[in-house]
Scaffold this motif. Structure first.
Motif, PDB file in Angstrom:
ATOM      1  N   GLY A 127     -14.129   9.037   5.413  1.00 31.46           N
ATOM      2  CA  GLY A 127     -14.063   7.593   5.279  1.00 31.46           C
ATOM      3  C   GLY A 127     -12.854   7.153   4.488  1.00 31.46           C
ATOM      4  N   PHE A 128     -12.964   5.955   3.908  1.00 29.84           N
ATOM      5  CA  PHE A 128     -11.832   5.378   3.194  1.00 29.84           C
ATOM      6  C   PHE A 128     -11.897   5.693   1.711  1.00 29.84           C
ATOM      7  N   TRP A 129     -10.747   5.554   1.086  1.00 28.74           N
ATOM      8  CA  TRP A 129     -10.614   5.764  -0.352  1.00 28.74           C
ATOM      9  C   TRP A 129     -11.710   4.993  -1.070  1.00 28.74           C
ATOM     10  N   ARG A 130     -12.614   5.703  -1.707  1.00 29.71           N
ATOM     11  CA  ARG A 130     -13.729   5.065  -2.394  1.00 29.71           C
ATOM     12  C   ARG A 130     -13.341   4.680  -3.811  1.00 29.71           C
ATOM     13  N   PRO A 131     -13.780   3.507  -4.295  1.00 29.96           N
ATOM     14  CA  PRO A 131     -14.841   2.703  -3.697  1.00 29.96           C
ATOM     15  C   PRO A 131     -14.439   1.892  -2.487  1.00 29.96           C
ATOM     16  N   GLY A 132     -13.428   2.298  -1.796  1.00 29.95           N
ATOM     17  CA  GLY A 132     -12.978   1.605  -0.601  1.00 29.95           C
ATOM     18  C   GLY A 132     -11.759   0.790  -0.924  1.00 29.95           C
ATOM     19  N   ALA A 133     -10.593   1.412  -0.867  1.00 25.83           N
ATOM     20  CA  ALA A 133      -9.403   0.757  -1.407  1.00 25.83           C
ATOM     21  C   ALA A 133      -8.467   0.258  -0.327  1.00 25.83           C
ATOM     22  N   ILE A 134      -8.022  -0.971  -0.517  1.00 20.45           N
ATOM     23  CA  ILE A 134      -6.925  -1.498   0.270  1.00 20.45           C
ATOM     24  C   ILE A 134      -6.006  -2.223  -0.714  1.00 20.45           C
ATOM     25  N   LEU A 135      -4.770  -1.813  -0.765  1.00 21.58           N
ATOM     26  CA  LEU A 135      -3.787  -2.407  -1.654  1.00 21.58           C
ATOM     27  C   LEU A 135      -2.869  -3.289  -0.830  1.00 21.58           C
ATOM     28  N   ARG A 136      -2.496  -4.429  -1.372  1.00 22.04           N
ATOM     29  CA  ARG A 136      -1.573  -5.280  -0.620  1.00 22.04           C
ATOM     30  C   ARG A 136      -0.666  -6.045  -1.563  1.00 22.04           C
ATOM     31  N   ARG A 137       0.512  -6.351  -1.068  1.00 19.73           N
ATOM     32  CA  ARG A 137       1.436  -7.178  -1.829  1.00 19.73           C
ATOM     33  C   ARG A 137       0.986  -8.633  -1.738  1.00 19.73           C
ATOM     34  N   ALA A 138       0.936  -9.299  -2.866  1.00 19.23           N
ATOM     35  CA  ALA A 138       0.482 -10.686  -2.883  1.00 19.23           C
ATOM     36  C   ALA A 138       1.317 -11.542  -1.929  1.00 19.23           C
ATOM     37  N   GLU A 140      -2.263   2.407 -10.916  1.00 22.00           N
ATOM     38  CA  GLU A 140      -2.042   1.718 -12.180  1.00 22.00           C
ATOM     39  C   GLU A 140      -0.781   0.872 -12.097  1.00 22.00           C
ATOM     40  N   GLY A 141      -0.650  -0.049 -13.035  1.00 24.38           N
ATOM     41  CA  GLY A 141       0.608  -0.763 -13.182  1.00 24.38           C
ATOM     42  C   GLY A 141       0.687  -2.052 -12.409  1.00 24.38           C
ATOM     43  N   ASP A 142       1.856  -2.700 -12.494  1.00 23.48           N
ATOM     44  CA  ASP A 142       2.027  -4.033 -11.931  1.00 23.48           C
ATOM     45  C   ASP A 142       3.029  -4.055 -10.785  1.00 23.48           C
ATOM     46  N   ALA A 143       3.401  -2.902 -10.279  1.00 20.60           N
ATOM     47  CA  ALA A 143       4.381  -2.839  -9.184  1.00 20.60           C
ATOM     48  C   ALA A 143       3.659  -2.663  -7.850  1.00 20.60           C
ATOM     49  N   PHE A 144       4.380  -2.881  -6.781  1.00 18.72           N
ATOM     50  CA  PHE A 144       3.876  -2.578  -5.445  1.00 18.72           C
ATOM     51  C   PHE A 144       4.993  -1.847  -4.684  1.00 18.72           C
ATOM     52  N   PRO A 145       4.692  -0.656  -4.177  1.00 18.97           N
ATOM     53  CA  PRO A 145       3.474   0.113  -4.339  1.00 18.97           C
ATOM     54  C   PRO A 145       3.232   0.508  -5.800  1.00 18.97           C
ATOM     55  N   PRO A 146       1.976   0.608  -6.209  1.00 17.29           N
ATOM     56  CA  PRO A 146       1.687   0.869  -7.618  1.00 17.29           C
ATOM     57  C   PRO A 146       1.969   2.307  -8.008  1.00 17.29           C
ATOM     58  N   ARG A 147       2.101   2.527  -9.295  1.00 15.29           N
ATOM     59  CA  ARG A 147       2.188   3.886  -9.801  1.00 15.29           C
ATOM     60  C   ARG A 147       0.823   4.544  -9.636  1.00 15.29           C
ATOM     61  N   LEU A 148       0.819   5.837  -9.356  1.00 12.92           N
ATOM     62  CA  LEU A 148      -0.421   6.579  -9.172  1.00 12.92           C
ATOM     63  C   LEU A 148      -0.494   7.729 -10.162  1.00 12.92           C
ATOM     64  N   THR A 149      -1.673   7.959 -10.717  1.00 13.63           N
ATOM     65  CA  THR A 149      -1.885   9.136 -11.548  1.00 13.63           C
ATOM     66  C   THR A 149      -2.843  10.074 -10.822  1.00 13.63           C
TER      67      THR A 149
END
Length: 249
Positions: free
Chosen positions: A81-92, A173-182
């Protein structure tokens, strides 16, 4: 998994994060789409043209009612399935979307077997083909037979399988898009330190004190991924180790 985002900054808004929730299929047996609460975005994972291929589809609205934005093929037999809890990232205020899908590999063989999973992030940008921007292993659990008779059982102190366990978390994390990932992983073997490239029966006999889990420091790591505009992909602050003992069934 819990996804944490920093607060919105006055100078640079944080990217939106929305959860995807399953939507009941109209016809029994159909693939179940996952959508944002307002149905602005919906995604679907379906079988591809071969048994080793899946297709990730992004819709502007519910499938069948709105526009198919794009499709992307992923080489995998099974999907969790999808990235849980179910993630969709988008640029405002744009249609630039990142969707995460979790894939699974399985294998069974005489006296053992295993499974592993990995996460693939796909970026859907208007006017461009979908792009895989990151793939990382998420989990692994394997058992390799190590006893083939009574003498082997004695030598192994009754521990007749080598066991490999791997678990990882990916957070944005963070305030950029695409965001920083840990990314943080942990890996262990049992009994003690074992390797799939070595013959366990060639080692000295085990004793009860050897029947413990051993942490594999090389595959227990923390990495920070940032987005590289030149390659249109995420790059880590240090290379990821080769951990096929845990991630290749």
């Amino acid at each position: 998994m819990i996804l944490l985002f920093s607060a919105v900054l006055a100078a640079a808004p944080a990217p939106d994060f929305e959860t995807l929730e399953p939507v009941p299929a109209a016809v029994q047996g159909e693939a179940i789409p996952a959508c944002t609460a307002d149905r602005r975005w919906c995604a679907l994972i379906e079988a591809g043209e071969t048994d080793e291929q899946l297709v990730l589809r992004l819709y502007d609205g519910l499938p069948g009612d709105r526009t198919l934005v794009a499709s992307h093929r992923i080489e995998s037999e099974n999907s969790e399935g999808f990235w849980r809890p179910g993630a969709i990232l988008r640029r405002a205020e744009s249609d630039d979307v990142i969707l995460g899908a979790d894939m699974e590999l399985q294998a069974m063989y005489s006296g053992g077997g295993g499974m592993s999973s990995y996460r693939t992030l796909v970026r859907f940008t208007p006017g461009a083909a979908p792009q895989e921007i990151l793939t990382v292993p998420l989990s692994g659990s394997l058992m390799i037979r190590a006893c083939f008779g009574e003498e082997d059982m004695k030598q192994r102190a009754g521990a007749c399988h080598d066991e490999y366990e791997f678990a990882a978390e990916l957070k944005a994390e963070g305030d950029a898009f695409p965001p920083r990932l840990t990314y943080a992983s942990s890996a262990t073997t049992f009994p003690g330190r074992v390797s799939r490239s070595e013959d366990s029966l060639a080692k000295p006999p085990l004793t009860p004190k050897d029947l413990v889990k051993a942490v594999d420091a090389e595959c227990s790591v923390r990495r920070v991924f940032t987005f590289d505009l030149a390659t249109n992909a995420y790059v880590p602050d240090a290379p990821l180790p080769e951990c096929g003992d845990y991630t290749v069934p």
